[in-house]
Design an enzyme around this catalytic site. Structure first.
Site, PDB file in Angstrom:
ATOM      1  N   ASP A  52      -2.764  -8.615 -16.460  1.00  0.00           N
ATOM      2  CA  ASP A  52      -3.268 -10.151 -16.194  1.00  0.00           C
ATOM      3  C   ASP A  52      -2.675 -10.862 -17.734  1.00  0.00           C
ATOM      4  OD1 ASP A  52      -5.019 -10.545 -13.678  1.00  0.00           O
ATOM      5  OD2 ASP A  52      -6.592  -9.145 -14.658  1.00  0.00           O
ATOM      6  N   CYS A  97      -5.164  -1.553 -22.214  1.00  0.00           N
ATOM      7  CA  CYS A  97      -4.436  -0.731 -20.962  1.00  0.00           C
ATOM      8  C   CYS A  97      -4.173  -1.602 -19.526  1.00  0.00           C
ATOM      9  CB  CYS A  97      -6.512  -0.689 -20.295  1.00  0.00           C
ATOM     10  SG  CYS A  97      -7.074  -2.001 -19.719  1.00  0.00           S
ATOM     11  N   GLU A  99      -7.114 -10.500 -21.854  1.00  0.00           N
ATOM     12  CA  GLU A  99      -5.895 -11.365 -20.394  1.00  0.00           C
ATOM     13  C   GLU A  99      -5.711 -12.443 -20.211  1.00  0.00           C
ATOM     14  OE1 GLU A  99      -7.542  -8.554 -17.477  1.00  0.00           O
ATOM     15  OE2 GLU A  99      -9.281  -8.904 -17.721  1.00  0.00           O
ATOM     16  N   HIS A 134       1.045  -0.981   0.172  1.00  0.00           N
ATOM     17  CA  HIS A 134       0.130  -0.238  -0.141  1.00  0.00           C
ATOM     18  C   HIS A 134       0.735   1.419  -0.139  1.00  0.00           C
ATOM     19  CE1 HIS A 134      -3.497  -2.221   2.196  1.00  0.00           C
ATOM     20  NE2 HIS A 134      -3.420  -3.136   0.794  1.00  0.00           N
TER      21      HIS A 134
HETATM   22  C1  PEP Z   1      -4.483  -6.185 -16.616  1.00  0.00           C
HETATM   23  O1  PEP Z   1      -5.233  -7.088 -16.121  1.00  0.00           O
HETATM   24  O2  PEP Z   1      -3.709  -5.113 -17.738  1.00  0.00           O
HETATM   25  C2  PEP Z   1      -6.014  -4.599 -16.013  1.00  0.00           C
HETATM   26  C3  PEP Z   1      -6.286  -3.495 -16.726  1.00  0.00           C
HETATM   27  O3  PEP Z   1      -6.799  -5.024 -15.586  1.00  0.00           O
HETATM   28  P1  PEP Z   1      -6.897  -4.651 -14.080  1.00  0.00           P
HETATM   29  O4  PEP Z   1      -4.794  -4.303 -13.588  1.00  0.00           O
HETATM   30  O5  PEP Z   1      -7.725  -4.297 -13.046  1.00  0.00           O
HETATM   31  O6  PEP Z   1      -7.433  -6.252 -13.693  1.00  0.00           O
HETATM   32 MG    MG Z   2      -7.282  -7.182 -14.973  1.00  0.00          MG
END
Ligand code: PEP
Ligand code: MG
Length: 581
Positions: free
Chosen positions: A465, A512, A441, A198
């Site tokens: 992921d 993303c 992912e 954190h």
């Molecule tokens: C990812 O897995 O790259 C993603 C953008 O989703 P999160 O990090 O929220 O799992």
């Molecule tokens: Mg993800």
């Protein structure tokens, strides 16, 4: 003599300043017997300590600057809530009485028992919770042992002693980090902690350079000694000679200059030298983040992680509340498109309302994201309704996380069609053309991306992921962090495959995950054909500056060469070559 110590750089930036050692000392907890007739007094002493701890944390909370991000405040609230939890309040009282021991010892026994449970569970998420228990217990122990040297008690904001200094501590609680910044600290270094603790998250969010995991640093560095912290490389230097100091001062100046220059790019479009327009969107978690999206001049929001609406509460937000939250974000974006991701709960994102379970051995492979939603339609349907209804208020896209097979996709599409019919019947407005997209992912989805591309309006690659599942490494487990490699040929091959699937189907493919916001990979991703990026707003301008200096016609052949490589050294050498052209 120059001393250079290394740890894990968790928040980039260079700081040069005097060391401020936080010597809270090891807490020595001794056991002693309490006579039976004094047990009530001992319990009362324990309760008073809890009261003082509550008072301290509430005072800290009250002093947090009003513009502090909500998730930072949540970390502190978690500690306040833990002071109400019977495992930390009632259980030690029982131990005082049953073992006839002092409050400190009872609390230590209870902490040891809790920590043992957490460790036995072998779950990285719970390991973070273990840190929370430790922070709260230490706070109470210090009060009991009368060591009132908590950092939150050292003066007011702007304390002269702390302004401009660099804090060196064994570990910092999230509360410490926030207050220290408030008191003028310019960086911090801790002996413990990992990149996903954190405190590290908070450092990044506060933009404080930070290095964690520098064991024994306080033995090598004296109070008031001039030190250099490089939060990117994870290096701390003491006793630097004039040349080294000059070098880092220049680096620091460069960073500042770069930041100022980047600001000029804010209103400019991201166009490559060969004239391709690249879409740069931002990732957000809550309404507060929209200010950063606008400050970065993003083209919209490519990922709105809605699960934060469900966290740190005992109930589940209903359709009306969700609609309100999404509407606020749409209004704040003022015409910029918003991509709302449906719930991605489970694994490292747990909630208190009973929809997720912490018992399974492999939560990342368990009932998570779309799987959880399809199992709990009472959870999913209100969200689909809220997103569809929000789409009537401004440009909105819906995105489904963690798709892994065709049935899931078909079920989701059918549920959306059903929801539209319901809304039609009820006369409620929505955008009938709202684009529906899916996150790729899971390697299985990447390998069959053609199937998803043919049925969806857009794809978005979640590399956080995708890398975890491709390389079989828990993304929040410190022990295997070193294996997390976006440049692994298997990862690059999957990314390439997804981008091609999108191009063949004529739909946009975005990325993303964190990789999209790392300037190190920008040119490689352009070479792979990526045209839509979504990232933390803080990294957007730097990525834009790389894009505007790139020519994709030159990048393609080198990228193709890189895709054929397997040896890490060769891959990195080619990446460096790509950065230079
Ligand atoms: C990812 O897995 O790259 C993603 C953008 O989703 P999160 O990090 O929220 O799992
Ligand atoms: Mg993800």
């Amino acid at each position: 003599m120059t001393v250079q110590l290394t740890g894990i750089g968790v928040s980039r930036g260079i700081a040069i300043g005097k060391a401020h050692l936080l010597q809270r000392g090891e807490l020595e907890v001794l056991e002693y017997v309490i006579p039976i007739h004094l047990l009530d007094d001992e319990v009362a002493r324990f309760r008073r300590a809890l009261e003082v701890a509550r008072g301290q944390l509430n005072a800290i909370r009250g002093r947090i600057p009003p513009n502090t991000r909500a998730d930072i405040v949540d970390f502190i609230d978690t500690h306040i809530l833990m002071l109400e939890d019977s495992t930390l309040t009632v259980a030690p009282e029982h131990l005082i009485v049953s073992r006839q021991c002092n409050a400190e010892w009872a609390l230590k026994l209870q902490r040891d028992a809790l920590v043992q449970v957490f460790e036995a569970m072998d779950d990285a998420y719970l390991r973070m919770r273990k840190d929370d228990v430790d922070h709260v217990v230490t706070r109470i122990l210090r009060i009991l042992i009368h060591q009132h040297h908590e950092p939150d008690e050292t003066g007011d904001a702007g304390d002269v002693r702390l302004t401009g200094s660099i804090l060196l501590a064994d570990d910092l609680t999230p509360a410490d980090a926030v207050l220290m910044q408030h008191q003028g600290i310019t960086a911090f270094v801790t002996e413990y902690g990992g990149p996903l603790s954190h405190t590290a998250i908070i450092a990044r969010s506060l933009r404080l350079p930070a290095v964690v995991g520098v064991r024994n640093i306080r033995r090598f560095i004296r109070d008031d000694e001039l030190i250099i912290v490089d939060g990117q490389r994870g290096v701390v230097i003491a006793g630097a000679d004039a040349r080294t100091l000059d070098y880092y001062r220049e680096l620091q100046e460069d960073e500042l200059r770069q930041q100022r220059a980047l600001q000029k790019l804010r209103g400019a479009p991201a166009i490559t030298r060969d004239g391709l327009h690249i879409d740069l969107q931002a990732n957000i978690e809550m309404l507060d983040d929209v200010a950063d999206v606008r400050a970065a001049g993003a083209d919209g929001v490519g990922l709105y992680r809605t699960e934060f609406l469900y966290m740190n509460r005992e109930d589940t937000p209903g359709e009306a509340e969700q609609l309100e939250r999404y509407s606020e974000v749409i209004r704040a974006l003022d015409g910029l498109p918003l991509t709302i991701r449906t719930l991605d709960l489970g694994a490292d994102k747990q909630v208190d309302s009973g929809h997720t379970t912490r018992q399974c051995l492999n939560p990342a492979l368990g009932l998570r994201a779309v799987r959880l939603c399809l199992r709990n339609l009472n959870l999913f349907r209100p969200q689909l309704r809220a997103i569809l209804r929000a789409s009537a208020l401004g440009p909105t896209r819906l995105m489904v996380p963690m798709l892994s097979n065709s049935q899931e996709l078909m079920q989701v599409l059918e549920l959306i069609a059903e929801t539209r019919r319901d809304l039609d019947r009820e006369g409620l407005a929505y955008d009938p053309d709202m684009p529906i997209g899916g996150m790729i992912e899971v390697p299985a989805a990447a390998l069959t991306a053609d199937f998803f591309a043919a049925r969806l309006d857009f794809l978005s690659i979640g590399t956080n992921d995708l890398i975890q599942y491709t390389l079989a490494i828990d993304r929040i487990d410190d022990e295997v962090n070193y294996l997390y490699d976006p440049l692994h040929p298997a990862v690059l091959a999957l990314i390439h495959r997804v981008i091609e699937a999108g191009a063949n189907a004529g739909i946009p493919v975005s990325m993303c995950g964190e990789m999209a916001g790392d300037p190190l990979y920008t040119r490689l991703l352009l070479g792979l054909g990526l045209r839509d990026f979504s990232m933390l707003p803080t990294t957007l301008l730097e990525v834009k500056s790389i894009i505007t200096g790139s020519d994709t016609r030159q990048l393609r052949p080198l990228t193709e060469e890189l895709l054929l490589e397997f040896e890490p050294g060769r891959i990195r050498a080619l990446l460096a070559k790509i950065a230079e052209i």
